[in-house]
Design a protein around this motif. Structure first.
Motif, PDB file in Angstrom:
ATOM      1  N   ASP A 203      53.545  28.601  37.200  1.00  0.00           N
ATOM      2  CA  ASP A 203      52.851  27.827  36.171  1.00  0.00           C
ATOM      3  C   ASP A 203      52.904  26.363  36.600  1.00  0.00           C
ATOM      4  O   ASP A 203      53.751  25.581  36.160  1.00  0.00           O
ATOM      5  CB  ASP A 203      53.539  28.029  34.813  1.00  0.00           C
ATOM      6  N   VAL A 229      43.657  32.782  43.726  1.00  0.00           N
ATOM      7  CA  VAL A 229      43.861  32.583  42.286  1.00  0.00           C
ATOM      8  C   VAL A 229      43.133  31.321  41.845  1.00  0.00           C
ATOM      9  O   VAL A 229      42.857  30.428  42.662  1.00  0.00           O
ATOM     10  CB  VAL A 229      45.368  32.470  41.949  1.00  0.00           C
ATOM     11  N   GLN A 329      34.737  33.567  39.082  1.00  0.00           N
ATOM     12  CA  GLN A 329      35.067  34.394  37.925  1.00  0.00           C
ATOM     13  C   GLN A 329      34.977  35.879  38.266  1.00  0.00           C
ATOM     14  O   GLN A 329      35.862  36.679  37.934  1.00  0.00           O
ATOM     15  CB  GLN A 329      34.137  34.067  36.756  1.00  0.00           C
ATOM     16  N   ARG A 332      37.890  36.860  40.507  1.00  0.00           N
ATOM     17  CA  ARG A 332      39.161  36.978  39.786  1.00  0.00           C
ATOM     18  C   ARG A 332      39.202  38.257  38.959  1.00  0.00           C
ATOM     19  O   ARG A 332      40.234  38.952  38.914  1.00  0.00           O
ATOM     20  CB  ARG A 332      39.375  35.756  38.902  1.00  0.00           C
ATOM     21  N   GLU A 333      38.114  38.607  38.312  1.00  0.00           N
ATOM     22  CA  GLU A 333      38.080  39.823  37.506  1.00  0.00           C
ATOM     23  C   GLU A 333      38.310  41.062  38.381  1.00  0.00           C
ATOM     24  O   GLU A 333      39.079  41.960  38.012  1.00  0.00           O
ATOM     25  CB  GLU A 333      36.738  39.929  36.779  1.00  0.00           C
ATOM     26  N   ILE A 336      42.016  41.229  39.556  1.00  0.00           N
ATOM     27  CA  ILE A 336      42.924  41.737  38.523  1.00  0.00           C
ATOM     28  C   ILE A 336      42.801  43.256  38.407  1.00  0.00           C
ATOM     29  O   ILE A 336      43.805  43.973  38.279  1.00  0.00           O
ATOM     30  CB  ILE A 336      42.629  41.046  37.178  1.00  0.00           C
ATOM     31  N   ASP A 361      52.794  40.502  34.963  1.00  0.00           N
ATOM     32  CA  ASP A 361      51.755  39.781  34.242  1.00  0.00           C
ATOM     33  C   ASP A 361      50.643  39.390  35.215  1.00  0.00           C
ATOM     34  O   ASP A 361      50.887  38.655  36.174  1.00  0.00           O
ATOM     35  CB  ASP A 361      52.356  38.530  33.603  1.00  0.00           C
ATOM     36  N   PRO A 362      49.402  39.857  35.000  1.00  0.00           N
ATOM     37  CA  PRO A 362      48.317  39.508  35.925  1.00  0.00           C
ATOM     38  C   PRO A 362      48.092  38.010  36.058  1.00  0.00           C
ATOM     39  O   PRO A 362      47.584  37.551  37.085  1.00  0.00           O
ATOM     40  CB  PRO A 362      47.093  40.199  35.305  1.00  0.00           C
ATOM     41  N   MET A 363      48.476  37.231  35.021  1.00  0.00           N
ATOM     42  CA  MET A 363      48.296  35.789  35.085  1.00  0.00           C
ATOM     43  C   MET A 363      49.401  35.114  35.892  1.00  0.00           C
ATOM     44  O   MET A 363      49.347  33.907  36.132  1.00  0.00           O
ATOM     45  CB  MET A 363      48.266  35.198  33.664  1.00  0.00           C
ATOM     46  N   ALA A 364      50.400  35.863  36.310  1.00  0.00           N
ATOM     47  CA  ALA A 364      51.512  35.311  37.089  1.00  0.00           C
ATOM     48  C   ALA A 364      51.504  35.848  38.518  1.00  0.00           C
ATOM     49  O   ALA A 364      52.527  35.852  39.197  1.00  0.00           O
ATOM     50  CB  ALA A 364      52.844  35.625  36.409  1.00  0.00           C
ATOM     51  N   ARG A 365      50.328  36.271  38.982  1.00  0.00           N
ATOM     52  CA  ARG A 365      50.210  36.779  40.352  1.00  0.00           C
ATOM     53  C   ARG A 365      48.755  36.702  40.783  1.00  0.00           C
ATOM     54  O   ARG A 365      47.844  36.527  39.957  1.00  0.00           O
ATOM     55  CB  ARG A 365      50.698  38.219  40.449  1.00  0.00           C
TER      56      ARG A 365
END
Length: 431
Positions: A203, A229, A329, A332-333, A336, A361-365
């Motif tokens: 983060d 990312v 976008q 990224r989709e 994930i 968590d997908p938002m942390a990788r």
């Protein structure tokens, strides 16, 4: 894009049929296995694949060299003199920066050294650099040598943030606490935005804010983040960043790297730097001996040393065009979805034998999963290789696999899952 928990082959093929990015795969050169079948290539976190566009772009520059000689510097649609400027806008969009803040140059560690000269300025008690555990070794070597250059014992001057016992990822709150506790000693925070070993995405916004409160500057290594990312370097307010271009950017082995310097430093001529002629004010660059004093160009360009290597920069021009066409976008989709499907597969067929070190968590990788193998990790990597699946192995027991959205498919994931299940059966009963 939603995917079933575990893919069978018909499901994988159907997902590929519906994938709006599937056409990009045919524009990359996928290596062949010894059986002369395309490999399932999960090693883009180490070296991205060649695209047909990149190969053509190099051929164009070779042809221009043959036909124009020195006149290629200033003639034609892509003059070599300003060639590095052709990647400025797409690079800025990719890393979340303003055009003046980015430049393509050198290699990652060279850029890191150049920027540490400017942004690591130890003074009195504030003389330490905070890094994460398991940072990429080249970063560690660079930092240790910079500390030693300033007469600082690397064992004393390098603070290492480590995960809690029994955990593989760093907690943001622990980094913040470390900055609160040692803030008056820390001159610089240097992190890999995505850790190369675990695949953890930090983060950065929170960490950078904590560093500023502590009075420290912030630098990032984006080797495993750029092209992988979403990034927002300008808004995160970091001071500088460096990256390589041969992993997710598919720029080729040893490709020209990149650097970011925040706009607030654009006119900071007082910053110490190692100067070279290409970082000079462009209006003075070719006045040569008539202008013996270096006057840096505005922004990140002022940290350049030498003129850009055109044949090495050409593939990046081509690759960035593919990123622009695909769209961040959509990439990224799909990333994930692919990584989630890989995670579910490993959980299902590798349970009790393979541990995922990367955050859930997908938002942390990003798209990399790091797999700690309870038995012989090298044996699993060999099994994948025998089955036409390319991954990489990191000592002592970690296999890294990265499903890259530009060229990996769901069928690739099915192949990996089948190979993993066969290995798990051969090493004992699955649980």
């Amino acid at each position: 894009m939603s995917t079933p928990a575990i893919l069978d082959e018909p499901q994988a093929l159907e997902l590929d049929r519906r994938d709006t990015l599937a056409g990009f795969r045919s524009r990359f050169c996928v290596p062949l296995s010894p059986r002369l079948e395309p490999v399932a290539y999960f090693c883009g976190n180490s070296l991205g694949l060649a695209s047909d566009r990149a190969l053509r772009r190099v051929e164009v520059e070779l042809e221009r060299w043959r036909n124009l000689g020195v006149d290629g510097h200033f003639s034609g649609e892509w003059p070599w003199y300003s060639y590095h400027e052709s990647v400025r806008d797409p690079l800025a969009r990719l890393v979340g920066a303003r055009p003046i803040e980015v430049v393509a140059m050198n290699s990652l560690t060279v850029n890191l050294h150049l920027l540490l000269v400017s942004f690591f300025r130890p003074a009195g008690k504030r003389s330490k650099i905070l890094m994460e555990d398991c940072a990429f070794p080249s970063d560690t070597y660079a930092v240790h040598s910079q500390l030693a250059w300033h007469g600082i014992d690397p064992d004393h001057g390098c603070l290492i943030a480590r995960p809690r016992p029994g955990e593989s990822a760093l907690r943001t709150e622990d980094l913040e606490a470390m900055l609160d506790r040692h803030g008056d000693e820390i001159a610089l925070v240097l992190l890999g935005a995505v850790n190369y070993f675990t695949g953890q995405l930090f983060d950065v916004a929170r960490i950078a804010a904590a560093a500023r409160r502590a009075g420290a500057l912030v630098g990032l290594d984006l080797a495993h983040a750029v092209g992988n990312v979403p990034l927002a370097l300008h808004d995160w307010n970091v001071d500088f960043a460096v990256w390589c271009s041969y992993k997710y950017l598919n720029g080729g082995p040893g490709a020209v790297a990149g650097a970011f310097v925040h706009e607030r430093h654009a006119d900071a001529v007082q910053l110490q730097r190692l100067a070279g002629w290409w970082g000079n004010d462009p209006q003075r660059r070719f006045r040569m001996h008539l202008e013996p004093r270096f006057r840096p160009a505005r922004g990140a360009d002022g940290w350049q040393i030498s003129n850009p290597p055109i044949l090495a920069l050409a593939p990046i021009v081509a690759s960035l065009a593919l990123f622009e066409e695909a769209g961040s976008q959509r990439l990224r989709e799909k990333s994930i979805a692919l990584t989630g499907a890989l995670e579910a597969t490993v959980d299902a067929v590798g349970a009790g034998k393979v541990e995922i070190l990367t955050p859930r968590d997908p938002m942390a990788r990003g798209c990399q999963l790091s797999l700690r193998v309870a038995a012989d990790g090298r044996e699993l990597a060999r099994r994948f290789l025998d089955d036409g699946i390319t991954v990489d192995f990191r000592e002592p027991d970690v296999v890294r696999a990265a499903p890259v959205p530009l060229y990996n498919s769901f069928h690739d994931l099915w192949r990996l899952g089948r190979s993993l299940a066969d290995w798990a059966c051969r090493t004992g009963d699955t649980t």
